[in-house]
Design a protein around this motif. Structure first.
Motif, PDB file in Angstrom:
ATOM      1  N   MET A   1     127.440  98.856  94.521  1.00 35.16           N
ATOM      2  CA  MET A   1     125.975  98.540  94.254  1.00 35.16           C
ATOM      3  C   MET A   1     125.561  98.023  95.387  1.00 35.16           C
ATOM      4  O   MET A   1     126.006  97.204  96.327  1.00 35.16           O
ATOM      5  CB  MET A   1     125.807  97.628  92.952  1.00 35.16           C
ATOM      6  N   VAL A   2     124.204  98.649  95.959  1.00 37.59           N
ATOM      7  CA  VAL A   2     123.312  98.220  96.907  1.00 37.59           C
ATOM      8  C   VAL A   2     122.721  96.980  96.764  1.00 37.59           C
ATOM      9  O   VAL A   2     122.056  96.495  95.867  1.00 37.59           O
ATOM     10  CB  VAL A   2     122.453  99.181  97.141  1.00 37.59           C
ATOM     11  N   ASP A   3     122.933  96.012  97.918  1.00 37.03           N
ATOM     12  CA  ASP A   3     122.119  94.736  97.791  1.00 37.03           C
ATOM     13  C   ASP A   3     120.783  95.196  98.607  1.00 37.03           C
ATOM     14  O   ASP A   3     120.643  95.001  99.609  1.00 37.03           O
ATOM     15  CB  ASP A   3     122.912  93.711  98.676  1.00 37.03           C
ATOM     16  N   TRP A   4     119.878  95.532  97.698  1.00 37.04           N
ATOM     17  CA  TRP A   4     118.516  95.983  98.233  1.00 37.04           C
ATOM     18  C   TRP A   4     117.769  94.674  98.747  1.00 37.04           C
ATOM     19  O   TRP A   4     117.208  95.042  99.706  1.00 37.04           O
ATOM     20  CB  TRP A   4     117.728  96.519  96.930  1.00 37.04           C
ATOM     21  N   PHE A   5     118.017  93.578  98.277  1.00 40.63           N
ATOM     22  CA  PHE A   5     117.307  92.186  98.819  1.00 40.63           C
ATOM     23  C   PHE A   5     117.717  92.245 100.394  1.00 40.63           C
ATOM     24  O   PHE A   5     116.750  92.115 101.370  1.00 40.63           O
ATOM     25  CB  PHE A   5     117.950  91.121  98.193  1.00 40.63           C
ATOM     26  N   ARG A   6     119.140  92.484 100.667  1.00 42.98           N
ATOM     27  CA  ARG A   6     119.482  92.476 102.141  1.00 42.98           C
ATOM     28  C   ARG A   6     119.033  93.676 102.943  1.00 42.98           C
ATOM     29  O   ARG A   6     118.678  93.432 104.014  1.00 42.98           O
ATOM     30  CB  ARG A   6     121.079  92.483 101.980  1.00 42.98           C
ATOM     31  N   VAL A   7     119.001  94.695 102.461  1.00 39.74           N
ATOM     32  CA  VAL A   7     118.432  96.197 103.041  1.00 39.74           C
ATOM     33  C   VAL A   7     117.145  95.751 103.451  1.00 39.74           C
ATOM     34  O   VAL A   7     116.643  96.123 104.540  1.00 39.74           O
ATOM     35  CB  VAL A   7     118.626  97.348 102.105  1.00 39.74           C
ATOM     36  N   PHE A   8     116.232  95.093 102.366  1.00 40.21           N
ATOM     37  CA  PHE A   8     114.661  95.237 102.641  1.00 40.21           C
ATOM     38  C   PHE A   8     114.454  93.988 103.790  1.00 40.21           C
ATOM     39  O   PHE A   8     113.745  93.805 104.581  1.00 40.21           O
ATOM     40  CB  PHE A   8     113.882  94.807 101.434  1.00 40.21           C
ATOM     41  N   SER A   9     115.375  92.967 103.756  1.00 43.96           N
ATOM     42  CA  SER A   9     115.485  91.804 104.530  1.00 43.96           C
ATOM     43  C   SER A   9     115.917  92.142 105.855  1.00 43.96           C
ATOM     44  O   SER A   9     115.091  91.779 106.920  1.00 43.96           O
ATOM     45  CB  SER A   9     116.199  90.538 104.062  1.00 43.96           C
ATOM     46  N   ASP A  10     116.592  93.169 106.069  1.00 44.05           N
ATOM     47  CA  ASP A  10     117.139  93.386 107.230  1.00 44.05           C
ATOM     48  C   ASP A  10     116.050  94.441 107.985  1.00 44.05           C
ATOM     49  O   ASP A  10     115.644  94.207 109.136  1.00 44.05           O
ATOM     50  CB  ASP A  10     118.446  94.339 107.302  1.00 44.05           C
ATOM     51  N   LEU A  11     115.394  95.134 107.117  1.00 45.07           N
ATOM     52  CA  LEU A  11     114.275  96.194 107.690  1.00 45.07           C
ATOM     53  C   LEU A  11     113.244  95.119 108.188  1.00 45.07           C
ATOM     54  O   LEU A  11     112.663  95.342 109.100  1.00 45.07           O
ATOM     55  CB  LEU A  11     113.974  97.126 106.530  1.00 45.07           C
ATOM     56  N   ASP A  63     127.755 104.005 105.947  1.00 43.73           N
ATOM     57  CA  ASP A  63     128.848 103.692 104.751  1.00 43.73           C
ATOM     58  C   ASP A  63     129.058 102.074 104.905  1.00 43.73           C
ATOM     59  O   ASP A  63     129.800 101.715 104.163  1.00 43.73           O
ATOM     60  CB  ASP A  63     130.136 104.311 105.471  1.00 43.73           C
ATOM     61  N   LYS A  64     128.322 101.327 105.691  1.00 37.42           N
ATOM     62  CA  LYS A  64     128.532  99.913 105.829  1.00 37.42           C
ATOM     63  C   LYS A  64     127.406  99.269 105.407  1.00 37.42           C
ATOM     64  O   LYS A  64     126.948  98.154 105.540  1.00 37.42           O
ATOM     65  CB  LYS A  64     128.859  99.490 107.244  1.00 37.42           C
ATOM     66  N   PHE A  65     126.689  99.918 104.361  1.00 40.74           N
ATOM     67  CA  PHE A  65     125.354  99.478 103.617  1.00 40.74           C
ATOM     68  C   PHE A  65     125.787  98.123 102.947  1.00 40.74           C
ATOM     69  O   PHE A  65     126.681  97.961 102.475  1.00 40.74           O
ATOM     70  CB  PHE A  65     124.488 100.529 102.819  1.00 40.74           C
ATOM     71  N   PRO A  66     124.886  97.025 103.000  1.00 43.84           N
ATOM     72  CA  PRO A  66     124.882  95.935 102.237  1.00 43.84           C
ATOM     73  C   PRO A  66     125.309  96.116 100.727  1.00 43.84           C
ATOM     74  O   PRO A  66     124.659  96.950  99.955  1.00 43.84           O
ATOM     75  CB  PRO A  66     123.751  95.170 102.096  1.00 43.84           C
ATOM     76  N   ARG A  67     126.283  95.679 100.202  1.00 46.29           N
ATOM     77  CA  ARG A  67     126.791  95.684  98.681  1.00 46.29           C
ATOM     78  C   ARG A  67     126.647  94.342  98.016  1.00 46.29           C
ATOM     79  O   ARG A  67     127.003  93.419  98.730  1.00 46.29           O
ATOM     80  CB  ARG A  67     128.183  96.318  98.838  1.00 46.29           C
ATOM     81  N   VAL A  68     126.457  94.572  96.913  1.00 48.11           N
ATOM     82  CA  VAL A  68     126.533  93.221  95.956  1.00 48.11           C
ATOM     83  C   VAL A  68     127.729  93.129  95.536  1.00 48.11           C
ATOM     84  O   VAL A  68     128.722  93.702  95.053  1.00 48.11           O
ATOM     85  CB  VAL A  68     125.655  93.687  94.674  1.00 48.11           C
TER      86      VAL A  68
END
Length: 68
Positions: A1-11, A63-68
């Motif tokens: 499962m993607v950690d969207w909070f971290r994805v958007f925070s990183d962006l 493949d190293k995207f943030p995961r929950v």
């Protein structure tokens, strides 16, 4: 499962605004905020596009995207 909070925070840390993300994903800003809060998730194709954007901006392999 993607950690969207971290994805958007990183962006955000790389000068990608919520408005820019909303335009690119063709959704409202409130939808981006709901994804970030974990209230719901993007469609598969939109999620792939966002992860690819995250990968390009962070220099991290897809493949190293943030995961929950």
């Amino acid at each position: 499962m993607v950690d969207w909070f971290r994805v958007f925070s990183d962006l955000k840390g790389r000068q990608v605004t919520v408005r820019m993300l909303a335009r690119k994903a063709r959704v409202s800003i409130s939808t981006i905020n709901a994804w970030k809060a974990g209230a719901c998730e993007p469609r598969y194709s939109t999620g792939v596009m966002l992860i690819e954007l995250w990968s390009r901006r962070t220099g991290t392999p897809v493949d190293k995207f943030p995961r929950v």
